[in-house]
Write a protein that holds these residues in place. Sequence first.
Motif, PDB file in Angstrom:
ATOM      1  N   MET A   1       0.804  -1.184   0.000  1.00 29.43           N
ATOM      2  CA  MET A   1       0.000   0.000   0.000  1.00 29.43           C
ATOM      3  C   MET A   1       0.861   1.269   0.000  1.00 29.43           C
ATOM      4  O   MET A   1       0.647   2.145  -0.809  1.00 29.43           O
ATOM      5  N   ALA A   2       1.779   1.346   0.946  1.00 30.49           N
ATOM      6  CA  ALA A   2       2.683   2.497   1.055  1.00 30.49           C
ATOM      7  C   ALA A   2       4.094   1.974   1.348  1.00 30.49           C
ATOM      8  O   ALA A   2       4.540   2.005   2.490  1.00 30.49           O
ATOM      9  N   PRO A   3       4.793   1.497   0.337  1.00 29.10           N
ATOM     10  CA  PRO A   3       6.086   0.841   0.573  1.00 29.10           C
ATOM     11  C   PRO A   3       7.169   1.731   1.166  1.00 29.10           C
ATOM     12  O   PRO A   3       8.134   1.222   1.719  1.00 29.10           O
ATOM     13  N   LYS A   4       7.021   3.043   1.086  1.00 29.67           N
ATOM     14  CA  LYS A   4       8.029   3.937   1.655  1.00 29.67           C
ATOM     15  C   LYS A   4       7.664   4.417   3.054  1.00 29.67           C
ATOM     16  O   LYS A   4       8.426   5.152   3.670  1.00 29.67           O
ATOM     17  N   PRO A  24      12.283  -3.765   3.846  1.00 27.57           N
ATOM     18  CA  PRO A  24      12.943  -2.456   3.825  1.00 27.57           C
ATOM     19  C   PRO A  24      12.201  -1.332   4.543  1.00 27.57           C
ATOM     20  O   PRO A  24      12.833  -0.382   4.987  1.00 27.57           O
ATOM     21  N   ASN A  25      10.892  -1.412   4.677  1.00 30.90           N
ATOM     22  CA  ASN A  25      10.182  -0.314   5.338  1.00 30.90           C
ATOM     23  C   ASN A  25      10.184  -0.437   6.861  1.00 30.90           C
ATOM     24  O   ASN A  25       9.833   0.511   7.550  1.00 30.90           O
ATOM     25  N   ILE A  26      10.613  -1.565   7.400  1.00 30.67           N
ATOM     26  CA  ILE A  26      10.743  -1.682   8.855  1.00 30.67           C
ATOM     27  C   ILE A  26      12.075  -1.056   9.239  1.00 30.67           C
ATOM     28  O   ILE A  26      13.137  -1.591   8.959  1.00 30.67           O
ATOM     29  N   ARG A  27      12.006   0.101   9.876  1.00 28.72           N
ATOM     30  CA  ARG A  27      13.203   0.883  10.175  1.00 28.72           C
ATOM     31  C   ARG A  27      13.810   0.545  11.529  1.00 28.72           C
ATOM     32  O   ARG A  27      15.009   0.652  11.722  1.00 28.72           O
ATOM     33  N   GLN A  28      12.965   0.178  12.485  1.00 25.12           N
ATOM     34  CA  GLN A  28      13.444  -0.159  13.834  1.00 25.12           C
ATOM     35  C   GLN A  28      12.575  -1.277  14.395  1.00 25.12           C
ATOM     36  O   GLN A  28      11.398  -1.393  14.047  1.00 25.12           O
ATOM     37  N   VAL A  29      13.170  -2.071  15.264  1.00 24.83           N
ATOM     38  CA  VAL A  29      12.442  -3.105  15.991  1.00 24.83           C
ATOM     39  C   VAL A  29      12.596  -2.804  17.471  1.00 24.83           C
ATOM     40  O   VAL A  29      13.708  -2.618  17.954  1.00 24.83           O
TER      41      VAL A  29
END
Length: 50
Positions: A1-4, A24-29
């Motif tokens: 839906m919103a890959p960025k 790639p869109n998961i920036r932090q865990v």
Amino acid sequence: MAPKLPVVLVSGREDAAMAAASLPNIRQVVIKPYDKNDLTAVITSVLDIE
């Protein structure tokens, strides 16, 4: 839906970071338990707020 769209993944499992590495869109865990200071720091970092 919103890959960025930057995503912060919250999980209770230590292996979540490895599972998220290929997305790639998961920036932090963030691993539970966390407090409001931890969450604030992660959101600030992901949104690049100074």
